[in-house]
Scaffold this motif. Structure first.
Motif, PDB file in Angstrom:
ATOM      1  N   ALA A  63       0.819  -1.213   0.000  1.00  0.00           N
ATOM      2  CA  ALA A  63       0.000   0.000   0.000  1.00  0.00           C
ATOM      3  C   ALA A  63       0.854   1.264   0.000  1.00  0.00           C
ATOM      4  CB  ALA A  63      -0.932  -0.007   1.208  1.00  0.00           C
ATOM      5  N   VAL A  64       2.011   1.212   0.661  1.00  0.00           N
ATOM      6  CA  VAL A  64       2.864   2.392   0.790  1.00  0.00           C
ATOM      7  C   VAL A  64       3.677   2.658  -0.482  1.00  0.00           C
ATOM      8  CG1 VAL A  64       4.919   3.283   2.004  1.00  0.00           C
ATOM      9  CG2 VAL A  64       3.019   2.276   3.291  1.00  0.00           C
ATOM     10  N   LEU A  65       4.058   1.593  -1.190  1.00  0.00           N
ATOM     11  CA  LEU A  65       4.977   1.729  -2.318  1.00  0.00           C
ATOM     12  C   LEU A  65       4.546   2.768  -3.360  1.00  0.00           C
ATOM     13  CD1 LEU A  65       7.559   0.820  -3.717  1.00  0.00           C
ATOM     14  CD2 LEU A  65       6.271  -1.080  -4.733  1.00  0.00           C
ATOM     15  N   PRO A  66       3.282   2.780  -3.834  1.00  0.00           N
ATOM     16  CA  PRO A  66       2.911   3.795  -4.842  1.00  0.00           C
ATOM     17  C   PRO A  66       3.085   5.224  -4.347  1.00  0.00           C
ATOM     18  CG  PRO A  66       1.210   2.095  -4.658  1.00  0.00           C
ATOM     19  CD  PRO A  66       2.164   1.874  -3.532  1.00  0.00           C
ATOM     20  N   TYR A  67       2.815   5.453  -3.042  1.00  0.00           N
ATOM     21  CA  TYR A  67       2.955   6.800  -2.495  1.00  0.00           C
ATOM     22  C   TYR A  67       4.434   7.186  -2.372  1.00  0.00           C
ATOM     23  CZ  TYR A  67      -2.009   6.482  -1.461  1.00  0.00           C
ATOM     24  OH  TYR A  67      -3.367   6.351  -1.572  1.00  0.00           O
ATOM     25  N   ALA A  68       5.270   6.211  -2.026  1.00  0.00           N
ATOM     26  CA  ALA A  68       6.703   6.492  -1.946  1.00  0.00           C
ATOM     27  C   ALA A  68       7.247   6.845  -3.329  1.00  0.00           C
ATOM     28  CB  ALA A  68       7.441   5.277  -1.378  1.00  0.00           C
ATOM     29  N   ARG A  69       6.820   6.081  -4.339  1.00  0.00           N
ATOM     30  CA  ARG A  69       7.253   6.390  -5.708  1.00  0.00           C
ATOM     31  C   ARG A  69       6.751   7.762  -6.139  1.00  0.00           C
ATOM     32  NH1 ARG A  69       5.912   0.407  -8.147  1.00  0.00           N
ATOM     33  NH2 ARG A  69       8.048  -0.431  -8.142  1.00  0.00           N
ATOM     34  N   ALA A  70       5.518   8.086  -5.783  1.00  0.00           N
ATOM     35  CA  ALA A  70       4.958   9.387  -6.161  1.00  0.00           C
ATOM     36  C   ALA A  70       5.729  10.521  -5.493  1.00  0.00           C
ATOM     37  CB  ALA A  70       3.482   9.448  -5.780  1.00  0.00           C
ATOM     38  N   ALA A  71       6.137  10.326  -4.229  1.00  0.00           N
ATOM     39  CA  ALA A  71       6.904  11.362  -3.531  1.00  0.00           C
ATOM     40  C   ALA A  71       8.249  11.594  -4.208  1.00  0.00           C
ATOM     41  CB  ALA A  71       7.107  10.963  -2.070  1.00  0.00           C
ATOM     42  N   LEU A  72       8.917  10.505  -4.594  1.00  0.00           N
ATOM     43  CA  LEU A  72      10.198  10.638  -5.288  1.00  0.00           C
ATOM     44  C   LEU A  72      10.009  11.283  -6.657  1.00  0.00           C
ATOM     45  CD1 LEU A  72      11.778   7.178  -4.402  1.00  0.00           C
ATOM     46  CD2 LEU A  72      12.299   9.398  -3.377  1.00  0.00           C
ATOM     47  N   ALA A  73       8.928  10.919  -7.341  1.00  0.00           N
ATOM     48  CA  ALA A  73       8.644  11.522  -8.641  1.00  0.00           C
ATOM     49  C   ALA A  73       8.395  13.018  -8.505  1.00  0.00           C
ATOM     50  CB  ALA A  73       7.437  10.837  -9.296  1.00  0.00           C
ATOM     51  N   ALA A  74       7.714  13.416  -7.422  1.00  0.00           N
ATOM     52  CA  ALA A  74       7.447  14.838  -7.199  1.00  0.00           C
ATOM     53  C   ALA A  74       8.745  15.605  -7.000  1.00  0.00           C
ATOM     54  CB  ALA A  74       6.528  15.009  -5.993  1.00  0.00           C
ATOM     55  N   VAL A  75       9.680  15.009  -6.281  1.00  0.00           N
ATOM     56  CA  VAL A  75      10.977  15.661  -6.082  1.00  0.00           C
ATOM     57  C   VAL A  75      11.716  15.783  -7.408  1.00  0.00           C
ATOM     58  CG1 VAL A  75      13.243  15.423  -4.988  1.00  0.00           C
ATOM     59  CG2 VAL A  75      11.168  14.932  -3.693  1.00  0.00           C
ATOM     60  N   ASP A  76      11.658  14.707  -8.219  1.00  0.00           N
ATOM     61  CA  ASP A  76      12.262  14.782  -9.548  1.00  0.00           C
ATOM     62  C   ASP A  76      11.621  15.895 -10.366  1.00  0.00           C
ATOM     63  OD1 ASP A  76      14.118  12.794  -9.224  1.00  0.00           O
ATOM     64  OD2 ASP A  76      12.868  11.212 -10.079  1.00  0.00           O
ATOM     65  N   GLY A  77      10.308  16.051 -10.202  1.00  0.00           N
ATOM     66  CA  GLY A  77       9.604  17.102 -10.931  1.00  0.00           C
ATOM     67  C   GLY A  77      10.076  18.485 -10.535  1.00  0.00           C
ATOM     68  N   VAL A  78      10.332  18.668  -9.241  1.00  0.00           N
ATOM     69  CA  VAL A  78      10.857  19.959  -8.765  1.00  0.00           C
ATOM     70  C   VAL A  78      12.223  20.227  -9.402  1.00  0.00           C
ATOM     71  CG1 VAL A  78      11.718  21.202  -6.752  1.00  0.00           C
ATOM     72  CG2 VAL A  78       9.584  19.894  -6.603  1.00  0.00           C
TER      73      VAL A  78
END
Length: 297
Positions: A63-78
């Motif tokens: 359950a946590v994995l998609p949110y962790a990936r999304a958080a890392l993707a958001a940082v990449d986006g920044v």
């Protein structure tokens, strides 16, 4: 909760192994284990099941994995937004390729390096199954792979080459007088093929299974050139890309396989979704533009 803890957790989840995750991240393995434990303590739940030979996600971890990936993707986006505004492109791009390919990969990588010298580029070679797994798990950003008529799930592609899969034999071989053979003609005959996991081998295995038999693979080699040499010496029929076989007309006779007509595609592939850094996006855009600009046969 710290960003690097999420990064370590995602790496372990994708690699299914703490040591491989540490190697991928270029950090010490005990540090990865300790930071993931800290994350679990903060969340109050175990994210990873360490009881088996390989590490597996718990139900909470899934359950946590998609949110962790999304958080890392958001940082990449920044970072990407800043890079776009400043004109500075940095980072790392991991590229994979099958053994034999027709795309000008060295030219692509050299041009990209000239345009973005601060980007670290790595290149690895493997069979198509391994490369596809690397793309899906994030170990690779892009790869040249061999596929059939469909697109592997979770990936997007740009076609590099599309040509028939043929059999090639020595001029003295008993099949050499037949320019066209059915797949069933190869039943029970010694064949020379790339190993399992490669695109051409997958096309052959799938077609033979549909026809109700398993191919008799007498020789395997990872290089099409070696396959051609073995066939030229009369050791069996080599399964090769059509253009590759036709270019060796002095030593081989090319046999079109039909029915069924077998075709193989070489494609430039990348992950359809998930975190992709700005450097990888820039390389993919350059590769697609290069491939679309090539003259069509």
């Amino acid at each position: 909760m710290e960003l690097h803890q999420l990064q370590y957790f995602v790496a372990v989840a994708e690699e299914r192994n703490f040591t491989r995750a540490a190697e991928r991240l270029h950090v010490a393995q005990p540090g990865v284990s300790a930071q993931v434990r800290r994350l679990e303590r903060e969340l109050g739940q175990e994210l990873l099941d360490r009881s088996g030979r390989s590490v597996r996600l718990t139900e909470v971890g899934e359950a946590v994995l998609p949110y962790a990936r999304a958080a890392l993707a958001a940082v990449d986006g920044v970072r990407y937004a800043v890079d776009e505004l400043t004109g500075l492109l940095r980072g790392r791009v991991a590229v994979g390729t099958v053994t034999s390919h027709s795309v000008e990969l060295p030219d692509l990588l050299a041009e990209f390096h000239d345009a973005h010298p601060a980007v670290e580029i790595t290149l690895s070679e493997a069979n198509s199954d391994q490369l596809i797994d690397g793309l899906r798990t994030g170990r690779l950003d892009a790869a040249i792979i061999s596929v059939g008529s469909g697109t592997p799930a979770g990936l997007e592609i740009e076609v590099v080459d599309d040509q028939p899969v043929v059999a090639a034999v020595a001029p003295a071989h008993e099949l050499a007088v037949h320019p066209v053979i059915s797949l069933d003609t190869l039943r029970g005959r010694p064949l020379i093929s790339l190993p399992r996991g490669t695109g051409l081998r997958t096309r052959l295995d799938e077609a033979c299974a549909a026809a109700g038999f398993a191919p008799d693979i007498a020789f395997e080699a990872s290089s099409p050139e070696v396959l051609a040499q073995l066939a030229a010496r009369g050791l069996g029929a080599a399964i090769l890309p059509g253009a590759f076989a036709a270019a060796r007309g002095e030593e081989l006779r090319t046999l079109t396989i039909d029915p069924p007509a077998l075709r193989g595609r070489l494609v430039f592939a990348w992950r359809a979704a998930g975190p992709t850094g700005p450097a990888a996006r820039a390389l993919i855009e350059r590769a697609r533009a290069m491939l679309r600009a090539r003259p069509r046969a």
